[in-house]
Design a protein around this motif. Structure first.
Motif, PDB file in Angstrom:
ATOM      1  N   ASP A 140       0.885  -1.272  -0.009  1.00 48.95           N
ATOM      2  CA  ASP A 140       0.090   0.031  -0.025  1.00 48.95           C
ATOM      3  C   ASP A 140       0.976   1.360   0.091  1.00 48.95           C
ATOM      4  N   GLY A 178       0.081  -3.354   4.127  1.00 48.72           N
ATOM      5  CA  GLY A 178      -0.879  -2.215   4.241  1.00 48.72           C
ATOM      6  C   GLY A 178      -1.143  -1.819   5.738  1.00 48.72           C
ATOM      7  N   ASP A 222      -6.667  -3.399   2.934  1.00 47.01           N
ATOM      8  CA  ASP A 222      -5.609  -3.971   2.567  1.00 47.01           C
ATOM      9  C   ASP A 222      -5.557  -5.542   2.917  1.00 47.01           C
TER      10      ASP A 222
END
Length: 345
Positions: free
Chosen positions: A21, A292, A298
Motif C-alpha cells: 500500500d 498495508g 488492505d
C-alpha cells in the motif's frame, strides 16, 4: 491479532512478491495532505476567503476522516465563504477529494497516468463578452436625440411627480438584496468548489519523505529477490506522482492505481487492483504478501484472494483493531520487513 502466528523459521522462503500500500504505509499521508490544504487555502485567499480561517477549517474537517468526501465544501461553509450554507453546499456536491465520484468502468489495466480532472463549470459574467454591444444601439443618433429631448424631460418630470405616490419599502428592498446575495452564492458555489478541488488534486510537491527505514527495507526485499508492486486507491496521476516524489519508483515493477481500473467502485478491498498487480508481476497469490495499514481494505482485500497480509500500525488508522486472519501485525513497514526477512539485515 498482534504478533506472528506459527510459521516456518524462514518466513520468506516462499514469498516471491510483496504488494505495498502507499498512503500511511510507505509515507505519512498527513504530510502530503498538509501541503494540499495549504495550497487550497491559498487559492481560496485569492478568491477573497480568509486564508487562516479556511486552513483551520480544512484541517478540522480532514481530522474527522481524510477519506470522507465533501471536505472542501464543509470547510467553506464553516467560514461562511461566498454565502455558502447547507443548501448551497449540497447543491455544489463537487468536493470528492480522496473519494472522487465513480467513473465509467474500463478494461482492467494497470495505469499511473491519464488522471481526469474534475469538471463542472458554470456560466459566469465572462459570457457577456460573447455578445458584444451593437454600436448602432449604443451610439446616439444626434438628430433623433435632439428631437427626443423635450419628451425625455417631460418623462423625467412625470417620474419625479409620481415618486411620492410610491414610497420605498425598506423591508422589501432588504429582502431583495438578501435574495440576490443568496442567488449569487448558489451560482458561484459549484464553480468555487470545483476550482479548489482542482487545486487539491494538482498539488504535486517536489519531494515527500518516506517513513524512517522504508528505503532500506525495500532495498533488502529486492536484494532477497522479492518483487515489488504498489497497490493504491485514489486519483491516478496524483498517486503516481507521490511514488515519484518519494523517490521510490526504482523499487517497484508496477504501480497499480485502482481508480484506473474502473473508478471508485473497484477500490480496495475489491479484488481487481490486487489481481492486476499479481498479473503484472506474474506471481500467484500463494507466493505473495500484501503489506498495508488498513485492515478493512488492505488486509480484507488480500484475504479475499487468499494472499497473506501484514498489517502496519502507522498513520490515520493505526489504532484500528486487526481483523481475524491477519498474518502479522508490525509497528511499521521496516519492522514488517524485519519479521519477513529474519536475520537478513
Amino acid at each position: 491479532m498482534s504478533g506472528a502466528q506459527d510459521v516456518p523459521t524462514s518466513r520468506s522462503a516462499d514469498v516471491e512478491a510483496v504488494l505495498c500500500d502507499l498512503d500511511d504505509t510507505l509515507y505519512p499521508q498527513a504530510a502530503w495532505l498538509e501541503g494540499a490544504w495549504c495550497a487550497v487555502a491559498a487559492a481560496g485567499a485569492r478568491r477573497g476567503i480568509d486564508e487562516a480561517a479556511f486552513l483551520d477549517a480544512l484541517r478540522a474537517e480532514a481530522a474527522l476522516g481524510s477519506a470522507r468526501g465533501g471536505i472542501i465544501d464543509r470547510a467553506l461553509a464553516a467560514v461562511g465563504a461566498a454565502g455558502l450554507g447547507p443548501a448551497a453546499v449540497g447543491a455544489a456536491g463537487l468536493s470528492s477529494l480522496l473519494n472522487p465520484a465513480p467513473s465509467q468502468p474500463a478494461n482492467t489495466t494497470m495505469q499511473n497516468s491519464d488522471a481526469r480532472d474534475p469538471t463542472g463549470t458554470t456560466r459566469s459574467t465572462a459570457d457577456a463578452t460573447h455578445e458584444p454591444a451593437d454600436p448602432a444601439h449604443s451610439t446616439a443618433d444626434p438628430a433623433r436625440g435632439t428631437a427626443d429631448a423635450p419628451r425625455n424631460l417631460a418623462d423625467a418630470t412625470r417620474s419625479t411627480a409620481d415618486a411620492p405616490r410610491e414610497p420605498a419599502d425598506p423591508a422589501r428592498a432588504a429582502a431583495d438584496a438578501t435574495r440576490s446575495t443568496a442567488d449569487a452564492a448558489r451560482s458561484t458555489a459549484p464553480e468555487l468548489v470545483a476550482h479548489l478541488v482542482g487545486v487539491f488534486r494538482a498539488h504535486q510537491p517536489e519531494r515527500l519523505e518516506p517513513y524512517p527505514g522504508v528505503r532500506a527495507a525495500l532495498a533488502r526485499l529486492r536484494v532477497a529477490g522479492v518483487r515489488l508492486a504498489v497497490v493504491t486507491d485514489g486519483d491516478v496521476e496524483m498517486q503516481a506522482w507521490k511514488v515519484r516524489a518519494l523517490g521510490l519508483s526504482a523499487f517497484f515493477e508496477c504501480v497499480v492505481v485502482s481508480d484506473a481500473l474502473g473508478g471508485r467502485g473497484v477500490r480496495k478491498p475489491h479484488q481487481a487492483p490486487f489481481v492486476a498487480a499479481l498479473e503484472g508481476l506474474g506471481v500467484g497469490p500463494a507466493r505473495c504478501v500484501v503489506v498495508g495499514d488498513r485492515p478493512d481494505k488492505d488486509v480484507m482485500g488480500a484475504m479475499g484472494l487468499d494472499i497473506r497480509a501484514i498489517r502496519v500500525k502507522t498513520g490515520e488508522y493505526g489504532l484500528v483493531g486487526d481483523v481475524p486472519g491477519t498474518w502479522y501485525t508490525a509497528a511499521d513497514f521496516a519492522a514488517a520487513v524485519d519479521w519477513l526477512l529474519p536475520g537478513r539485515k
